[in-house]
Design a protein around this motif. Sequence first.
Motif, PDB file in Angstrom:
ATOM      1  N   THR A 381    -106.644 -53.868 -36.937  1.00 58.06           N
ATOM      2  CA  THR A 381    -107.918 -54.320 -36.406  1.00 58.06           C
ATOM      3  C   THR A 381    -107.808 -54.478 -34.892  1.00 58.06           C
ATOM      4  OG1 THR A 381    -107.353 -56.654 -36.623  1.00 58.06           O
ATOM      5  CG2 THR A 381    -108.376 -55.584 -38.535  1.00 58.06           C
ATOM      6  N   ASP A 382    -108.931 -54.730 -34.262  1.00 60.55           N
ATOM      7  CA  ASP A 382    -108.927 -54.891 -32.807  1.00 60.55           C
ATOM      8  C   ASP A 382    -108.035 -56.037 -32.358  1.00 60.55           C
ATOM      9  OD1 ASP A 382    -110.695 -52.797 -32.689  1.00 60.55           O
ATOM     10  OD2 ASP A 382    -112.480 -54.054 -32.438  1.00 60.55           O
ATOM     11  N   ASP A 383    -107.884 -57.048 -33.199  1.00 64.09           N
ATOM     12  CA  ASP A 383    -107.025 -58.177 -32.825  1.00 64.09           C
ATOM     13  C   ASP A 383    -105.640 -58.105 -33.476  1.00 64.09           C
ATOM     14  OD1 ASP A 383    -107.821 -58.697 -35.399  1.00 64.09           O
ATOM     15  OD2 ASP A 383    -108.467 -60.754 -35.035  1.00 64.09           O
ATOM     16  N   ARG A 407    -101.822 -61.677 -37.546  1.00 61.58           N
ATOM     17  CA  ARG A 407    -101.659 -60.649 -36.535  1.00 61.58           C
ATOM     18  C   ARG A 407    -100.212 -60.156 -36.464  1.00 61.58           C
ATOM     19  NH1 ARG A 407    -104.998 -63.191 -31.374  1.00 61.58           N
ATOM     20  NH2 ARG A 407    -107.014 -63.428 -32.443  1.00 61.58           N
ATOM     21  N   GLY A 513    -110.363 -43.130 -35.748  1.00 64.26           N
ATOM     22  CA  GLY A 513    -110.578 -44.259 -36.635  1.00 64.26           C
ATOM     23  C   GLY A 513    -111.308 -43.908 -37.910  1.00 64.26           C
ATOM     24  N   ASN A 555    -116.991 -48.881 -36.184  1.00 63.78           N
ATOM     25  CA  ASN A 555    -115.619 -48.377 -36.160  1.00 63.78           C
ATOM     26  C   ASN A 555    -114.589 -49.508 -36.189  1.00 63.78           C
ATOM     27  OD1 ASN A 555    -113.844 -46.230 -36.272  1.00 63.78           O
ATOM     28  ND2 ASN A 555    -113.644 -46.041 -34.063  1.00 63.78           N
ATOM     29  N   ARG A 556    -114.937 -50.589 -36.842  1.00 63.49           N
ATOM     30  CA  ARG A 556    -114.028 -51.728 -36.978  1.00 63.49           C
ATOM     31  C   ARG A 556    -113.320 -51.637 -38.326  1.00 63.49           C
ATOM     32  NH1 ARG A 556    -114.808 -56.401 -33.815  1.00 63.49           N
ATOM     33  NH2 ARG A 556    -114.009 -57.581 -35.614  1.00 63.49           N
TER      34      ARG A 556
END
Length: 702
Positions: A381-383, A407, A513, A555-556
């Motif tokens: 994921t982004d994070d 994470r 993605g 796109n997540r």
Amino acid sequence: MRNLLPLLGSTGSHPGGRSEMTCRYRCGDACFHPAPNTSANEYVGDVIAGALSRRSMMRAAAAVTVTTAAGGALVGAGAAPAAAQPAEGAAATFGTGSHGSHGPHGSKGKAARGLRFTPVAPNTTDAVTVPEGYGQNVVIRWGEPILRGAPAFDPDRQTAKAQAGQFGYNCDFLALLPLPGERGRQLLVANHEYTDEVLMFKGYDPANPTREQAEIAWAAHGLGVVVVEEERKTGRLTAVPRHPLNRRVTATTEFKVTGPAAGSSLLKTSADPTGKKVLGTLNNCSGGETPWGTTLHGEENFNQYFANASRTTDARYGIGTGATERKWERFDKRFDVAQEPNEVHRFGYIVELDPYDPTSTPRKRTALGRFKHEGATIRLTDDGRPVAYTGDDERFDYMYKFVGSKRMRHGSSRAAREHNLTLLDEGTLYVAKLTGDSPAIEIDGTGKLPADGEFDGGGTWIPLATATAKGAVSHVPGMTAEEVYVFTRLAGDKVGATKMDRPEDIQPSPHTGKVYVALTNNTNRGVGSNAKVDEANPRNANKHGHVLELTERRNRADATAFAWSLFLVAGDPKDPATYFAGYPKDKVSQISCPDNVAFDPHGNLWISTDGAQLGSHDGLFGVATKGERRGELKQFLTVPTGAETCGPLVQDRRVLVAVQHPGEITGATVENPASTWPDGPGRIVRPAVVAVWRKDGEDIGM
């Protein structure tokens, strides 16, 4: 599941033309028995067929002209194919067809970067056939010693002790990992999915296997780790025996059970009252690599190893009520459900292995659910949280994803590695539901275009359960969290997940993605009591399979909604019911039964096939996913008689494939082989890993 090609002339085939031997030894006659999923959920095969038919009708149908097979074959000499062999050295060519150079993708210009090779034509050669200008070598074969003290392979003097130190049987998933500090070397990780005892042992009696034969088979299952060394001027790879990192994991290796089902009463046995320790891993099909340096391995057709089942939950997983094919229950009661009812609940998971630590204990990750996992692939994921995509390889079963809650930590410190080895234990498990946009009245089972003349759709990820450090919570009414993780298929049934056509490998593109799903085939839709046509299923029968392209919302990777569209529907390009992302069909290779998928450094999707239904051997194909040549599909290689193409891995300078079950044709034995690959007449047929490279030393497809 390997197909028995009609042209081979064998008898005793099972549904779909598949080899009876494959049905018996690989998947326990999974397609011969009724589909385990008897729920009334929607089935996606015909949704795709409808999209295909609509779009095909909007484009002119074109024929593909193919000549003879390409040169560069590594032949098992002496095994004559049943059909006429293609002429040596010729290449596949594509006719101009109705599109010519005036279609949306004209014939002028070069192929996509990474796909600039002369395609191999369909053929039935008992060899690995590669494009002109490419070389190849066998990296490692079944039985080659990799551990210290393991003897050289001798087919007439096999022992379980020897096999435990030798490369295992029927390799599938492959990973090549960097090996810092050892220039020119990499770490090869392989799955050893299952065993073909009739092709392993002279005089094998399926009705009366010996204990030694069973124990050899246990040792030939599992995972293999072996250092390989490259030849600097080519892409040739050779195994490095007795390296300290080399390892075998077998059906008797100790595993740790982790995640929300660990310690559950559903996993406790007489040998393990804790429910946290399992011996072995079985039927590891595909897999994946993690960003933190481990590998993932999917336990697929585990049901076939367990005998004498009687419960409804066992039936949902295809576990038989009588004796098994291999008769292992005669030698270890854990394979007898009547004696050890919970042992079967300890298989069907994603396994995580640390290949850099040969002393580490592999782990079974229950948070990703229990079903016939084809594999698992990771996107962050982004994070920085892991998202794992995984398919349940069964007719009418489902597609899943797991979204982690912790994470990833970067770096190679001990603290970082220990933390990252917990990432797949906490998070939420989801199952997919797809929806279409056409009125049900317009779906008549023929694939006729609906009134809107277009096909697209959306979908949602339905939560099944969430695991935390403090415990797990079920999101499925009437099921506890433990039940969701152990009987995941039933959870998917309850929430109305969409039935799929054998969802196998699922890969997110590292470039865009977008997520690509290989759906191998399903000829049973609409037959008997199986799912009928509906908005999501407008066409009867799907013997060639297809590939879906999913785009997560914004796109997540952690999105709970997605859009999906048809990317490729397999089959003969002359058939108007095929589709290649809009690319002219007179300029593509034919493809049938997509299985594993991978990406090359340029963002092209590479597809291996299993059970091709077009009269040629299985192979490996590359297809552009973006740009003006999107949908341009080209065949890169074919595999020998009876074999399946597995574990594709495409690097800058080499392509790696696992040649699984060569010679697996009904009636074949050690004494009467259907293939003599890779070592020629008089030598036992052996599954192996093959490397392919350009002879001039340049990059693949450039």
